[in-house]
Design an enzyme around this catalytic site. Structure first.
Site, PDB file in Angstrom:
ATOM      1  N   LYS A  92       0.853  -1.184   0.000  1.00  0.00           N
ATOM      2  CA  LYS A  92       0.000   0.000   0.000  1.00  0.00           C
ATOM      3  C   LYS A  92       0.897   1.244   0.000  1.00  0.00           C
ATOM      4  O   LYS A  92       1.816   1.354   0.823  1.00  0.00           O
ATOM      5  CB  LYS A  92      -0.881  -0.035   1.256  1.00  0.00           C
ATOM      6  CG  LYS A  92      -2.227   0.625   1.081  1.00  0.00           C
ATOM      7  CD  LYS A  92      -3.081   0.310   2.294  1.00  0.00           C
ATOM      8  CE  LYS A  92      -4.359   1.077   2.258  1.00  0.00           C
ATOM      9  NZ  LYS A  92      -5.085   0.959   3.522  1.00  0.00           N
TER      10      LYS A  92
HETATM   11  C1  E4P Z   1      -8.513   1.841   3.513  1.00  0.00           C
HETATM   12  O1  E4P Z   1      -7.668   1.120   3.077  1.00  0.00           O
HETATM   13  C2  E4P Z   1      -8.381   2.609   4.750  1.00  0.00           C
HETATM   14  O2  E4P Z   1      -7.620   1.843   5.644  1.00  0.00           O
HETATM   15  C3  E4P Z   1      -9.706   2.872   5.400  1.00  0.00           C
HETATM   16  O3  E4P Z   1     -10.777   2.534   4.564  1.00  0.00           O
HETATM   17  C4  E4P Z   1      -9.823   4.222   6.035  1.00  0.00           C
HETATM   18  O4  E4P Z   1     -11.097   4.344   6.615  1.00  0.00           O
HETATM   19  P1  E4P Z   1     -11.486   5.534   7.619  1.00  0.00           P
HETATM   20  O5  E4P Z   1     -11.586   6.797   6.816  1.00  0.00           O
HETATM   21  O6  E4P Z   1     -12.812   5.133   8.186  1.00  0.00           O
HETATM   22  O7  E4P Z   1     -10.388   5.601   8.628  1.00  0.00           O
END
Ligand code: E4P
Length: 225
Positions: A92
């Site tokens: 990522k």
């Molecule tokens: C995605 O990969 C992120 O980890 C996640 O969806 C972030 O979500 P949030 O905005 O609820 O923290």
């Protein structure tokens, strides 16, 4: 008309909690897991240990693990280290200048990537051109600002289809079942969500009242299996 390859919307669990991953995996409803530095920190366990346990719990699933450096050389070092841990790992990468360059490098090496913190179609275009496997388009955080997070998702899916990119649109920052419904309507490839949200997809008040009635009738009749 859709031109990109898609069989069904994939569901990823957004968590660093191994118990949640095991539970969802046993139900056979997840195709992968996304983590981020916040979720790993919250897990209270080591990064490698957590990611490897998740890979084991979801055989064949795509497991996203994020680099934390912000300069290209260190990001590359971290990416190669993380991807060496397990073949299921998707690196990522945040949507920043060195991140875009890193995605191209990793893509050329055949390493899967998930470009994260994407909020606009123009960011998604660059991620797709750099060869991203997944493009994480955040919706909840945009809704929080009083805007329509799903707009960019819809436009990005159209863009991917129109130009025939191989990247998959991953709807992230999913907060409730309506986001999931909208992801399906938009034709997104993947939606990732916390376990609390995934569990909400199971629930329907008519299911609960219908089951209560069935069981009352069964028990009143004194039946057994
Ligand atoms: C995605 O990969 C992120 O980890 C996640 O969806 C972030 O979500 P949030 O905005 O609820 O923290």
């Amino acid at each position: 008309m859709r031109t990109s390859k898609i069989i069904s919307v994939k569901l990823f669990l957004d968590t660093g909690d191994i118990a949640e991953v095991k539970l969802a995996a046993e139900m056979g409803i997840i195709d992968g897991v996304t983590t981020n530095p916040t979720l790993i920190a919250k897990s209270g366990k080591g990064f490698k240990e957590t990611v490897l346990a998740i890979c084991e719990a979801v055989p064949g699933g795509a497991i996203s693990a994020e680099v934390v450096a912000t300069d290209y050389d260190t990001m590359l070092k971290e990416a190669l280290e993380i991807s060496s841990w397990h073949e299921q790992i998707v690196v990522k990468v945040p949507m920043i200048e060195p991140g875009v360059r890193l995605v191209r490098t990793l893509s050329d090496k055949g390493i899967d990537t998930n470009v994260t913190l994407v909020f606009s179609v123009s960011q998604a275009l660059l991620a797709a051109k750099a060869g991203a496997t997944y493009i994480s388009n955040f919706v909840g955080r945009v809704d929080d600002l009083g805007a329509e997070g799903m707009d960019a998702v819809r436009d990005t899916v159209d863009m991917i289809d129109t130009y025939g990119f191989d990247s998959q649109v991953l709807v992230a920052s999913v907060r409730h079942p309506l986001h999931v419904l909208e992801s399906i309507r938009a034709g997104a490839h993947v939606a990732t969500m916390p376990w609390g949200t995934m569990k909400m997809l199971i629930k329907h008040p008519m299911t609960d009242s219908g089951l209560a009635r069935f069981l009352d009738d069964w028990n009143s009749a004194g039946l057994t299996i």
